[in-house]
Scaffold this motif. Structure first.
Motif, PDB file in Angstrom:
ATOM      1  N   ASP A   1      10.541  16.268   4.108  1.00  0.00           N
ATOM      2  CA  ASP A   1       9.801  15.690   5.228  1.00  0.00           C
ATOM      3  C   ASP A   1       8.314  15.665   4.915  1.00  0.00           C
ATOM      4  N   THR A   2       7.860  16.738   4.273  1.00  0.00           N
ATOM      5  CA  THR A   2       6.451  16.800   3.882  1.00  0.00           C
ATOM      6  C   THR A   2       6.376  17.128   2.398  1.00  0.00           C
ATOM      7  N   PRO A   3       6.342  16.101   1.549  1.00  0.00           N
ATOM      8  CA  PRO A   3       6.258  16.403   0.111  1.00  0.00           C
ATOM      9  C   PRO A   3       4.934  17.091  -0.199  1.00  0.00           C
ATOM     10  N   THR A   4       4.949  17.951  -1.189  1.00  0.00           N
ATOM     11  CA  THR A   4       3.722  18.700  -1.487  1.00  0.00           C
ATOM     12  C   THR A   4       3.125  18.285  -2.833  1.00  0.00           C
ATOM     13  N   GLU A   5       3.973  17.790  -3.710  1.00  0.00           N
ATOM     14  CA  GLU A   5       3.499  17.456  -5.054  1.00  0.00           C
ATOM     15  C   GLU A   5       3.229  15.946  -5.124  1.00  0.00           C
ATOM     16  N   LYS A   6       1.986  15.605  -5.419  1.00  0.00           N
ATOM     17  CA  LYS A   6       1.642  14.172  -5.456  1.00  0.00           C
ATOM     18  C   LYS A   6       2.177  13.497  -6.724  1.00  0.00           C
ATOM     19  N   PHE A   7       2.374  12.182  -6.635  1.00  0.00           N
ATOM     20  CA  PHE A   7       2.742  11.423  -7.838  1.00  0.00           C
ATOM     21  C   PHE A   7       1.576  11.519  -8.820  1.00  0.00           C
ATOM     22  N   ARG A   8       1.866  11.920 -10.033  1.00  0.00           N
ATOM     23  CA  ARG A   8       0.818  12.201 -11.004  1.00  0.00           C
ATOM     24  C   ARG A   8       0.046  10.946 -11.426  1.00  0.00           C
ATOM     25  N   GLY A   9       0.738   9.806 -11.429  1.00  0.00           N
ATOM     26  CA  GLY A   9       0.090   8.563 -11.871  1.00  0.00           C
ATOM     27  C   GLY A   9       0.568   8.167 -13.253  1.00  0.00           C
ATOM     28  N   VAL A  10       0.008   7.088 -13.761  1.00  0.00           N
ATOM     29  CA  VAL A  10       0.438   6.551 -15.055  1.00  0.00           C
ATOM     30  C   VAL A  10      -0.802   6.160 -15.860  1.00  0.00           C
ATOM     31  N   LEU A  11      -0.552   5.800 -17.114  1.00  0.00           N
ATOM     32  CA  LEU A  11      -1.665   5.417 -17.996  1.00  0.00           C
ATOM     33  C   LEU A  11      -1.518   4.006 -18.544  1.00  0.00           C
ATOM     34  N   GLY A  12      -0.434   3.333 -18.168  1.00  0.00           N
ATOM     35  CA  GLY A  12      -0.229   1.980 -18.690  1.00  0.00           C
ATOM     36  C   GLY A  12       0.033   1.974 -20.189  1.00  0.00           C
ATOM     37  N   THR A  13       0.627   3.037 -20.676  1.00  0.00           N
ATOM     38  CA  THR A  13       0.890   3.133 -22.119  1.00  0.00           C
ATOM     39  C   THR A  13       1.846   2.010 -22.534  1.00  0.00           C
ATOM     40  N   SER A  14       1.475   1.261 -23.546  1.00  0.00           N
ATOM     41  CA  SER A  14       2.281   0.088 -23.892  1.00  0.00           C
ATOM     42  C   SER A  14       2.019  -0.307 -25.342  1.00  0.00           C
ATOM     43  N   ALA A  15       2.900  -1.143 -25.866  1.00  0.00           N
ATOM     44  CA  ALA A  15       2.787  -1.545 -27.274  1.00  0.00           C
ATOM     45  C   ALA A  15       3.236  -2.981 -27.447  1.00  0.00           C
ATOM     46  N   LEU A  16       2.782  -3.584 -28.516  1.00  0.00           N
ATOM     47  CA  LEU A  16       3.176  -4.971 -28.807  1.00  0.00           C
ATOM     48  C   LEU A  16       2.989  -5.229 -30.295  1.00  0.00           C
ATOM     49  N   SER A  17       3.749  -6.195 -30.805  1.00  0.00           N
ATOM     50  CA  SER A  17       3.466  -6.630 -32.166  1.00  0.00           C
ATOM     51  C   SER A  17       2.871  -8.037 -32.107  1.00  0.00           C
ATOM     52  N   VAL A  18       1.999  -8.301 -33.044  1.00  0.00           N
ATOM     53  CA  VAL A  18       1.435  -9.650 -33.210  1.00  0.00           C
ATOM     54  C   VAL A  18       1.657 -10.010 -34.667  1.00  0.00           C
TER      55      VAL A  18
ATOM     56  N   LYS B   1       0.855  -1.193   0.000  1.00  0.00           N
ATOM     57  CA  LYS B   1       0.000   0.000   0.000  1.00  0.00           C
ATOM     58  C   LYS B   1       0.887   1.238   0.000  1.00  0.00           C
ATOM     59  N   VAL B   2       0.631   2.176  -0.903  1.00  0.00           N
ATOM     60  CA  VAL B   2       1.392   3.429  -0.890  1.00  0.00           C
ATOM     61  C   VAL B   2       0.413   4.598  -0.857  1.00  0.00           C
ATOM     62  N   ASP B   3       0.898   5.739  -0.349  1.00  0.00           N
ATOM     63  CA  ASP B   3       0.045   6.929  -0.348  1.00  0.00           C
ATOM     64  C   ASP B   3       0.295   7.729  -1.635  1.00  0.00           C
ATOM     65  N   ASP B   4      -0.231   8.938  -1.683  1.00  0.00           N
ATOM     66  CA  ASP B   4      -0.109   9.746  -2.906  1.00  0.00           C
ATOM     67  C   ASP B   4       1.343  10.091  -3.239  1.00  0.00           C
ATOM     68  N   TYR B   5       2.224   9.869  -2.263  1.00  0.00           N
ATOM     69  CA  TYR B   5       3.641  10.236  -2.450  1.00  0.00           C
ATOM     70  C   TYR B   5       4.523   8.996  -2.557  1.00  0.00           C
ATOM     71  N   LEU B   6       3.889   7.844  -2.777  1.00  0.00           N
ATOM     72  CA  LEU B   6       4.583   6.551  -2.904  1.00  0.00           C
ATOM     73  C   LEU B   6       5.311   6.163  -1.622  1.00  0.00           C
ATOM     74  N   ARG B   7       4.800   6.677  -0.481  1.00  0.00           N
ATOM     75  CA  ARG B   7       5.333   6.265   0.822  1.00  0.00           C
ATOM     76  C   ARG B   7       4.528   5.071   1.321  1.00  0.00           C
ATOM     77  N   THR B   8       5.208   4.136   1.937  1.00  0.00           N
ATOM     78  CA  THR B   8       4.500   3.016   2.559  1.00  0.00           C
ATOM     79  C   THR B   8       4.037   3.460   3.948  1.00  0.00           C
ATOM     80  N   SER B   9       3.427   2.537   4.688  1.00  0.00           N
ATOM     81  CA  SER B   9       2.957   2.887   6.035  1.00  0.00           C
ATOM     82  C   SER B   9       4.124   2.989   7.024  1.00  0.00           C
TER      83      SER B   9
ATOM     84  N   ASN C   1      11.589  13.546  -4.346  1.00  0.00           N
ATOM     85  CA  ASN C   1      10.992  14.004  -3.084  1.00  0.00           C
ATOM     86  C   ASN C   1      11.602  13.356  -1.849  1.00  0.00           C
ATOM     87  N   ILE C   2      12.664  12.608  -2.029  1.00  0.00           N
ATOM     88  CA  ILE C   2      13.096  11.724  -0.940  1.00  0.00           C
ATOM     89  C   ILE C   2      13.570  12.502   0.294  1.00  0.00           C
ATOM     90  N   GLU C   3      14.039  13.725   0.077  1.00  0.00           N
ATOM     91  CA  GLU C   3      14.544  14.477   1.230  1.00  0.00           C
ATOM     92  C   GLU C   3      13.457  15.291   1.929  1.00  0.00           C
TER      93      GLU C   3
END
Ligand code: FAD
Length: 451
Positions: free
Chosen positions: A316-333, A264-272, A312-314
């Motif tokens: 103590d109180t990060p202010t900018e949240k991790f924006r997230g991802v879209l799972g952008t991906s590609a493949l050939s068949v 489980k991670v929070d908005d800043y990718l910190r664990t509990s 953000n590792i240094e």
């Protein structure tokens, strides 16, 4: 700053690179339980198809690459536990059996996942393989060249299963893809596109056993078939690519875990646990399009997360949240190449987000271009019915249009609508595209405009 990183794959590698770049004086150690650092499973198909210089070259980095920059890489070292109060990890040297402790100021977990076995009788028989990591790559390669292996069953019709199926079909084996879902690649592509691809598999000698319920594996010591509710599919070799288990059993009681074992991670990718971060396949990242957390098992995701953590590792109180991802991906068949980003019908339903879809088919270039591979192109756009905000999309063709998906990913990230995409200033040159570019046309079609 003393940082310990667990896992020498994409998340661990990127964390080390970012740290050593931003904090040249940081004391950085990567602990990796495997003996080979850091096999690139993304390149496994290329290795199996003899397109690489050698199996040991298919890697993210060599230990000396990090050591040259001042970091330490300890392979065959399994982290058994950590103490968040003492800021200590307990590590077992798998070569000697010695157990040691090490201290940290910050701890980054990138312990990834392991392919999951199917919970059916016979799952431990010989010749039931997985497709992840160097050892399996070598074993698969051997079986490709083994003339006694004639029938290969691939369980799972996601990216990894499809790569495995193509590799064995090209090696002359009789291949069957088995999946419980009704459409091959159905977790990645919408039906408009999977319906085009299904005959491509069959045309290349790969049978599709979809909507199948697997009940067990036939055979004595070695597998001879995959038993399904409707019959047994012959198989001298089975590749299981149907789900993963997060490598987090050792973290129980140390950090909060999701119901399926991800960290489980929070908005800043910190664990509990204080000063402990997690990245990669072992977490559920935020999906930008749905605003919800969902699995995205991609190297590209792990690397974005690692970059964010170090930025953000240094703080103590990060202010900018991790924006997230879209799972952008590609493949050939085989001859087809596709790419996807954001929400598709499957992931939208899983995240309980309503999407409206628009399927667009055209030719790559103006119709008068007859003699230069003017092939069909397909675009699926998924958007919010009320706001017209773009939430996902897929592109496919036998021509390589996959880079179009990056424009679409940017459109989703920046909150563009169909109207924006319909008019975006993309280029035209008849050697490449139509008078309007592919995504312009797809958005115009979604708006009901017929050109
Ligand atoms: P992992 O790669 O799972 O690595 C975790 C590492 O941690 C392992 O080396 C493990 O040994 C180590 N470890 C675990 N526990 C401990 C412990 N307690 N102590 C010490 N070490 C530990 N992604 C893409 O973006 N593009 C692709 O084209 C692509 N193709 C793929 C093809 C295949 C066949 C596969 C299997 C995956 C592919 N992926 C692709 C997905 C990508 O490989 C993963 O998303 C990525 O490897 C995740 O990185 P990670 O750092 O989270 O963990």
């Amino acid at each position: 700053m003393k940082v310990i990183i667990i896992g020498a794959s994409h998340g661990g590698h990127q964390s080390a690179l970012e740290l050593l770049d931003k904090y040249p004086d940081a004391d950085v150690t990567i602990y990796e339980k495997g003996d080979f650092v850091s096999f690139l499973s993304c390149g496994m198909q290329l290795f199996l198809e003899d397109k690489v210089s050698g199996v040991d070259d298919v890697r993210n980095f060599k230990p000396e690459d990090i050591e040259k920059r001042g970091g330490k890489v300890k392979s065959q070292h399994e982290v058994l536990s950590f103490d968040a109060d003492k800021k200590e990890v307990t590590v077992k040297n798998l070569a000697t059996g010695d157990v040691l402790t090490d201290t940290y100021d910050k701890l980054i977990l990138s312990s990834g996942v392991t392919p999951a076995a199917l919970p059916v009788p016979g799952a431990d028989k010989a010749n039931i393989f997985f497709m992840r990591g160097r050892d399996w790559a070598l074993k698969i390669k051997e079986k490709m060249q083994d003339p006694t292996v004639k029938n290969v069953a691939v369980i799972g019709s996601g990216y990894i299963g499809v790569e495995a199926a193509e590799v064995f079909a090209k090696a002359g084996k009789k291949v069957t893809i088995i999946d419980m879902i009704d459409d091959v690649l159905g977790n990645y592509l919408d039906k408009d596109l999977t319906d085009i691809l299904a005959p491509v598999f069959e045309g290349n000698g790969i049978a599709l056993a979809l909507g199948a319920s697997i009940t067990g594996f036939a055979g004595d010591d070695a597998v001879t078939g995959v038993e399904t509710a409707t019959g047994t599919i012959d198989a001298d070799l089975v590749i299981v690519a149907a789900g993963v288990t997060p490598n987090t059993a050792w973290l129980k009681g140390l950090v909060d875990l999701e119901p399926r074992g991800q960290i489980k991670v929070d908005d800043y990718l910190r664990t509990s646990a204080k000063d402990v971060y997690a990245v990669g396949d072992a977490i559920l990242p935020l999906n930008i399009a749905s605003g919800k957390h969902a699995p995205v098992a991609l190297a590209s995701t792990a690397r974005r997360e690692a970059r964010y953590v170090i930025r953000n590792i240094e703080a103590d109180t990060p202010t900018e949240k991790f924006r997230g991802v879209l799972g952008t991906s590609a493949l050939s068949v085989f001859d087809y190449k596709f790419a996807m980003t954001g929400l598709n019908d499957f992931s939208a339903a899983r995240s309980d987000v309503a999407v409206t879809g628009s399927f667009f088919k055209d030719t790559l270039r103006p119709s008068f271009v007859e003699n230069d591979g003017n092939t069909d192109v397909y675009v699926k756009l998924n958007y919010d019915q009320d706001t017209h905000k773009i939430l996902g999309g897929q592109v496919m063709s036998t021509y390589d249009v996959t880079a179009q998906i990056n424009a679409l990913a940017l459109a989703i990230t920046t909150g563009l609508t169909l109207e924006d995409l319909a008019e975006a200033d993309f280029f035209f040159q008849p050697g490449f595209d139509r008078q309007w570019s592919l995504l312009n046309l797809a958005a115009q079609a979604a708006l009901g405009e017929t050109k």
